[in-house]
Each structure stands twice: as C-alpha cells, then as structure tokens.
Design a protein around this motif. Structure first.
Motif, mmCIF file in Angstrom:
data_model
loop_
_atom_site.group_PDB
_atom_site.id
_atom_site.type_symbol
_atom_site.label_atom_id
_atom_site.label_comp_id
_atom_site.label_asym_id
_atom_site.label_seq_id
_atom_site.Cartn_x
_atom_site.Cartn_y
_atom_site.Cartn_z
ATOM 1 N N THR A 186 0.826 -1.207 0.000
ATOM 2 C CA THR A 186 0.000 0.000 0.000
ATOM 3 C C THR A 186 0.860 1.257 0.000
ATOM 4 N N SER A 188 3.890 1.441 -1.226
ATOM 5 C CA SER A 188 4.444 1.516 -2.579
ATOM 6 C C SER A 188 3.447 2.160 -3.540
ATOM 7 N N HIS A 189 2.187 1.741 -3.427
ATOM 8 C CA HIS A 189 1.146 2.296 -4.290
ATOM 9 C C HIS A 189 0.988 3.792 -4.052
ATOM 10 N N CYS A 190 0.941 4.195 -2.775
ATOM 11 C CA CYS A 190 0.768 5.616 -2.450
ATOM 12 C C CYS A 190 1.954 6.453 -2.950
ATOM 13 N N LEU A 192 4.006 5.821 -5.477
ATOM 14 C CA LEU A 192 3.959 5.958 -6.934
ATOM 15 C C LEU A 192 2.822 6.876 -7.373
ATOM 16 N N GLU A 193 1.689 6.738 -6.720
ATOM 17 C CA GLU A 193 0.544 7.573 -7.069
ATOM 18 C C GLU A 193 0.868 9.047 -6.847
ATOM 19 N N LYS A 194 1.595 9.334 -5.763
ATOM 20 C CA LYS A 194 1.982 10.712 -5.468
ATOM 21 C C LYS A 194 2.824 11.303 -6.596
ATOM 22 N N GLU A 195 3.654 10.452 -7.196
ATOM 23 C CA GLU A 195 4.542 10.916 -8.269
ATOM 24 C C GLU A 195 3.950 10.647 -9.657
ATOM 25 N N GLN A 196 2.657 10.249 -9.670
ATOM 26 C CA GLN A 196 1.935 9.996 -10.922
ATOM 27 C C GLN A 196 2.593 8.884 -11.752
ATOM 28 N N LYS A 198 2.596 4.518 -12.320
ATOM 29 C CA LYS A 198 1.623 3.433 -12.249
ATOM 30 C C LYS A 198 2.123 2.289 -11.363
ATOM 31 N N PHE A 199 1.242 1.836 -10.474
ATOM 32 C CA PHE A 199 1.548 0.695 -9.618
ATOM 33 C C PHE A 199 1.772 -0.571 -10.449
ATOM 34 N N ASP A 200 1.162 -0.645 -11.630
ATOM 35 C CA ASP A 200 1.333 -1.810 -12.503
ATOM 36 C C ASP A 200 2.801 -2.091 -12.813
#
Length: 267
Positions: A186, A188-190, A192-196, A198-200
């Motif tokens: 979670t 890691s996801h946050c 990456l999302e913050k830096e735009q 993709k979690f993929d």
C-alpha cells in the motif's frame, strides 16, 4: 451436517458458502445487522435469518461464531444454545481454554467447544480455492475434534490438528506474511501515485518476489536489494527522498533496512 452462523462478515460469508457447496445445510444466520444476515442468506439455498441469539430451538449440530475477537465474549454472554451442540470460534488468537471457560460460565446447558480456524485473508465476493485453504482444528474432546476435522475435509485438502499455542504463533507469522506485507504494498502504491507513476510497473517484481518465496523452503535465500548488500549510498538517497515525502514511510524504511542488514550480517 446442519450448521448455523453467528456473524455475517468476511469469514462467515466464505465458510457458509463453502460448507453449503460441500453438501451441508446452513440452518440460520444471525448478525447484529439484519440486512447483512439477509444478504448472506440470499447466497444460500434454505437459510433462515435468526432474529436474536436464542438458538435453543435450532436444529443445528454446529454453531460457528465468526465475529471479531473482541466481540466473542459478548456473544457468549447472550447466546442461548441447544444442549449438546458443538460451538466453535474461528479466531487465530483466542485460546480454546479461554473460550471453553466463558461457555461454562454463561451457558445453562452442556455444549461441546472447539476451534475452527481458517488461515486466510478473506474479502467478500473475492473467490478462492477452498481446497487449498488451511484449516486449524482443536477440541479437548477427541470425538468432537474428529467431527470437526471430517467437516473441514469436505471443504479442504489442508486440514491440521493444532493446539492454541501453535495457532497463536501461526497467527503472529500470518500477520507478518500478509497484513504487514500488504501495508508495504500500500505504501508503494501511495508513493507511486503521489509521483503519478503506475503501480502496474511493480507487479512483475511483486509476482517474482512472491513466487521465489513460495517455491523455497527458506524465503531469506531470495532476499536482494541495497539493505542486504550494505549499499548505504543508495539507502541514503532513498532516505533523503522519503524524509521530504512522509515521516512514517521514512521510519519504516529505516527500521526495515537496519533489520535486513543485521539479519544477514548475523548469518
């Protein structure tokens, strides 16, 4: 077997359907939230909504208490049971002795007690292969324990006799393996999302990491990364970034880096 459930959460949602698919009859479902009990019963063939905790007239041979650990005692205080029924909980941490003592204090009739613990992370409406699901079974009565084992074997090929101490240790390990790991994913996801980003992008790495761990008898053999190598230049740059981003993430990163390095130095 005729089975009733107290609780309509994730565990009850899965176990009730697994039992019914294996040929058992789910007689009743009770929940503090009647709507949730009705929702679960809608997935079952011939199940009544139990309006309260008076099961004295129930035909059930087994009543499963599938609620959170801190709710079990309040259920035992109020439930009215038919004599001779088997009463089990599904907790990974509550001991059989503690459970049995509560039943002896509050029940006016003699009932059998046991533990029917499924070791899994459950989410409603997320399908799983029950045949691979580990069940941990315990009862002080050998006849009852064998009945619970036979019930579990109608659902799963992975059924284990396990006492309360062993089950507790297993639960501790499960928290590390599942809950803590999921929280790290979670983060890691946050991040990456913050830096735009993709979690993929991480999914092939995550899949390989878990595949290596599952295929090995010792997950430590698959450890890689800057902490194991002692690459302080890289970890230092990571920490500089994290300190500007999130204090909690920085603390977790520093703690895990130190623990990983110390573990492999000691080996």
């Amino acid at each position: 077997m005729k089975i009733s459930f107290v609780g309509s959460g994730n565990v009850a949602w899965h176990l009730a359907q697994a039992f019914e698919d294996a040929g058992h009859w789910i007689c009743e479902v009770y929940s503090r939230d009647t709507q949730k009990a009705r929702q679960l019963a809608s997935y079952l063939y011939d199940t009544d909504i139990q309006p309260d905790l008076n099961f004295s007239e129930s035909e059930a041979e087994l009543i499963v208490i599938a609620v959170s650990d801190d709710t079990i005692e309040s259920i035992i205080e109020r439930i009215v049971l038919p004599e001779g029924v088997i009463l089990v909980h599904t907790s990974g941490t509550r001991s059989l002795a503690e459970f049995q003592k509560l039943v002896e204090i509050y029940s006016d009739v003699y009932v059998h007690t046991g533990v029917f613990y499924p070791l899994q992370t459950f989410t409603k409406e997320v399908e799983m292969d029950y045949k691979e699901l580990p069940f941990c079974i315990e009862s002080k009565n050998e006849l009852i324990e064998n009945k619970l084992i036979q019930l579990a074997q109608t659902v799963s090929n992975n059924v284990n006799r396990m006492d309360s101490d062993e089950r507790f240790i297993l639960h501790v390990a499960a928290v590390f393996a599942s809950n803590f790991t999921n929280h790290l994913l979670t983060i890691s996801h946050c991040l990456l999302e913050k830096e735009q980003l993709k979690f993929d992008l991480l999914k092939p790495l995550i899949q390989t990491t878990f595949r290596k761990a599952l295929e090995s008898d010792d997950p430590s053999l698959g450890q890689t990364g800057p902490a194991k190598r002692g690459d302080w230049k890289t970890t230092g740059r990571h920490l500089e970034y994290l300190q500007e981003t999130d204090e909690d993430w920085t603390e977790i990163y520093r703690l895990l880096t130190d623990k990983i390095r110390n573990f492999y130095i000691s080996k």
